[in-house]
Design a protein around this motif. Structure first.
Motif, PDB file in Angstrom:
ATOM      1  N   VAL A  41     -82.149 -10.658 -94.165  1.00  0.00           N
ATOM      2  CA  VAL A  41     -80.989  -9.828 -93.864  1.00  0.00           C
ATOM      3  C   VAL A  41     -81.210  -9.144 -92.515  1.00  0.00           C
ATOM      4  N   ARG A  42     -80.196  -9.182 -91.680  1.00  0.00           N
ATOM      5  CA  ARG A  42     -80.273  -8.535 -90.365  1.00  0.00           C
ATOM      6  C   ARG A  42     -79.744  -7.114 -90.481  1.00  0.00           C
ATOM      7  N   VAL A  43     -80.471  -6.175 -89.870  1.00  0.00           N
ATOM      8  CA  VAL A  43     -80.181  -4.753 -90.065  1.00  0.00           C
ATOM      9  C   VAL A  43     -79.808  -4.023 -88.777  1.00  0.00           C
ATOM     10  N   GLY A  44     -79.281  -4.741 -87.795  1.00  0.00           N
ATOM     11  CA  GLY A  44     -78.901  -4.113 -86.537  1.00  0.00           C
ATOM     12  C   GLY A  44     -80.022  -4.190 -85.526  1.00  0.00           C
ATOM     13  N   GLY A  45     -79.912  -3.372 -84.485  1.00  0.00           N
ATOM     14  CA  GLY A  45     -80.897  -3.406 -83.408  1.00  0.00           C
ATOM     15  C   GLY A  45     -82.022  -2.410 -83.611  1.00  0.00           C
ATOM     16  N   THR A  46     -82.950  -2.416 -82.674  1.00  0.00           N
ATOM     17  CA  THR A  46     -84.081  -1.493 -82.762  1.00  0.00           C
ATOM     18  C   THR A  46     -83.646  -0.062 -82.487  1.00  0.00           C
ATOM     19  N   PRO A  49     -80.345   0.754 -85.746  1.00  0.00           N
ATOM     20  CA  PRO A  49     -80.404   0.065 -87.032  1.00  0.00           C
ATOM     21  C   PRO A  49     -79.347   0.608 -87.993  1.00  0.00           C
ATOM     22  N   LYS A  50     -78.879  -0.241 -88.839  1.00  0.00           N
ATOM     23  CA  LYS A  50     -77.901   0.148 -89.855  1.00  0.00           C
ATOM     24  C   LYS A  50     -78.681   0.684 -91.060  1.00  0.00           C
ATOM     25  N   THR A  51     -78.893   1.990 -91.062  1.00  0.00           N
ATOM     26  CA  THR A  51     -79.751   2.588 -92.082  1.00  0.00           C
ATOM     27  C   THR A  51     -79.205   2.366 -93.489  1.00  0.00           C
ATOM     28  N   ASP A  52     -77.878   2.340 -93.645  1.00  0.00           N
ATOM     29  CA  ASP A  52     -77.307   2.095 -94.969  1.00  0.00           C
ATOM     30  C   ASP A  52     -77.652   0.693 -95.462  1.00  0.00           C
ATOM     31  N   ARG A  53     -77.648  -0.274 -94.562  1.00  0.00           N
ATOM     32  CA  ARG A  53     -78.002  -1.651 -94.930  1.00  0.00           C
ATOM     33  C   ARG A  53     -79.484  -1.733 -95.305  1.00  0.00           C
ATOM     34  N   ALA A  58     -83.483  -1.819-100.589  1.00  0.00           N
ATOM     35  CA  ALA A  58     -84.506  -1.189-101.431  1.00  0.00           C
ATOM     36  C   ALA A  58     -85.928  -1.588-101.020  1.00  0.00           C
ATOM     37  N   PRO A  59     -86.257  -1.391 -99.739  1.00  0.00           N
ATOM     38  CA  PRO A  59     -87.607  -1.763 -99.307  1.00  0.00           C
ATOM     39  C   PRO A  59     -88.659  -0.784 -99.820  1.00  0.00           C
ATOM     40  N   ASP A  60     -89.857  -1.314-100.014  1.00  0.00           N
ATOM     41  CA  ASP A  60     -91.001  -0.461-100.322  1.00  0.00           C
ATOM     42  C   ASP A  60     -91.555   0.139 -99.040  1.00  0.00           C
ATOM     43  N   LEU A  61     -91.359  -0.577 -97.936  1.00  0.00           N
ATOM     44  CA  LEU A  61     -91.944  -0.186 -96.661  1.00  0.00           C
ATOM     45  C   LEU A  61     -91.015  -0.570 -95.526  1.00  0.00           C
ATOM     46  N   VAL A  62     -90.832   0.354 -94.575  1.00  0.00           N
ATOM     47  CA  VAL A  62     -90.126   0.080 -93.333  1.00  0.00           C
ATOM     48  C   VAL A  62     -91.140   0.273 -92.214  1.00  0.00           C
ATOM     49  N   ILE A  63     -91.282  -0.750 -91.380  1.00  0.00           N
ATOM     50  CA  ILE A  63     -92.230  -0.686 -90.268  1.00  0.00           C
ATOM     51  C   ILE A  63     -91.453  -0.416 -88.991  1.00  0.00           C
ATOM     52  N   ALA A  64     -91.890   0.612 -88.262  1.00  0.00           N
ATOM     53  CA  ALA A  64     -91.230   1.014 -87.025  1.00  0.00           C
ATOM     54  C   ALA A  64     -92.267   1.205 -85.933  1.00  0.00           C
ATOM     55  N   ASN A  65     -91.788   1.510 -84.735  1.00  0.00           N
ATOM     56  CA  ASN A  65     -92.640   1.657 -83.565  1.00  0.00           C
ATOM     57  C   ASN A  65     -92.157   2.866 -82.784  1.00  0.00           C
ATOM     58  N   GLU A  66     -93.073   3.689 -82.313  1.00  0.00           N
ATOM     59  CA  GLU A  66     -92.667   4.933 -81.641  1.00  0.00           C
ATOM     60  C   GLU A  66     -91.883   4.696 -80.358  1.00  0.00           C
ATOM     61  N   GLU A  67     -92.056   3.562 -79.710  1.00  0.00           N
ATOM     62  CA  GLU A  67     -91.330   3.276 -78.470  1.00  0.00           C
ATOM     63  C   GLU A  67     -89.981   2.624 -78.748  1.00  0.00           C
ATOM     64  N   GLU A  68     -89.908   1.780 -79.756  1.00  0.00           N
ATOM     65  CA  GLU A  68     -88.700   0.997 -80.037  1.00  0.00           C
ATOM     66  C   GLU A  68     -87.645   1.756 -80.828  1.00  0.00           C
ATOM     67  N   ARG A  70     -85.712   5.129 -82.865  1.00  0.00           N
ATOM     68  CA  ARG A  70     -85.323   6.536 -82.680  1.00  0.00           C
ATOM     69  C   ARG A  70     -85.753   7.369 -83.879  1.00  0.00           C
ATOM     70  N   GLU A  71     -86.236   8.557 -83.600  1.00  0.00           N
ATOM     71  CA  GLU A  71     -86.692   9.452 -84.662  1.00  0.00           C
ATOM     72  C   GLU A  71     -85.569   9.801 -85.636  1.00  0.00           C
ATOM     73  N   SER A  72     -84.339   9.944 -85.150  1.00  0.00           N
ATOM     74  CA  SER A  72     -83.227  10.297 -86.038  1.00  0.00           C
ATOM     75  C   SER A  72     -82.997   9.210 -87.092  1.00  0.00           C
ATOM     76  N   ASP A  73     -83.115   7.944 -86.705  1.00  0.00           N
ATOM     77  CA  ASP A  73     -82.960   6.854 -87.668  1.00  0.00           C
ATOM     78  C   ASP A  73     -84.109   6.845 -88.668  1.00  0.00           C
ATOM     79  N   LEU A  74     -85.319   7.088 -88.177  1.00  0.00           N
ATOM     80  CA  LEU A  74     -86.488   7.096 -89.058  1.00  0.00           C
ATOM     81  C   LEU A  74     -86.415   8.251 -90.051  1.00  0.00           C
TER      82      LEU A  74
END
Length: 139
Positions: A41-46, A49-53, A58-68, A70-74
């Protein structure tokens, strides 16, 4: 044990997750192109991201990167419940003092910096490339 469901918000990490924990990747950004034929499933851009999607997956884990990412999305994802892991852009922040001249008398091997990072497509070939370079430096 690998998490059952992972969403990757960082293209350079998506391939590593897909190859190291087959079947666990539930979602990835629109920019995640590796491995070839990635069918999740595609969830938008870095950066958008479409947080609702993501939450609906129902992920157990979301992997993110501090450069890629945004803190508000995280923060929105954290509030919704899944574990969110935010990794640094690089595992080690190099400075001007880290060149070969900082280690006088020691063998030196110059390699592509992509082989010194700890994620992404270069991870697959890094051991062989680094091994050859280090053996050559000791001769």
């Amino acid at each position: 044990m690998s998490p059952a469901r992972v969403v990757s918000l960082v293209p350079s990490l998506t391939e590593a997750v897909a190859l190291s924990a087959p079947g666990s990747l539930a979602g990835a950004t629109d920019w995640c192109t590796h491995p070839a034929g990635l069918d999740v499933v595609r969830v938008g851009g870095t950066k958008n991201p479409k947080t609702d999607r993501i939450v609906a997956l129902a992920p157990d884990l979301v992997i993110a990167n501090e450069e890629e990412n945004r803190e508000s999305d995280l923060a929105a994802l954290r509030a919704a419940g899944p574990d969110v892991v935010v990794l640094p852009d690089e595992p080690y922040r190099f400075t001007a003092d880290d060149g070969p001249e900082a280690f006088p008398g020691l063998p030196c091997a110059l390699v592509d910096g992509r082989h010194l990072t700890w994620y992404g497509p270069s991870l697959t070939g890094a051991p062989a490339v680094l091994g050859r370079a280090l053996r050559a430096a000791r001769r």
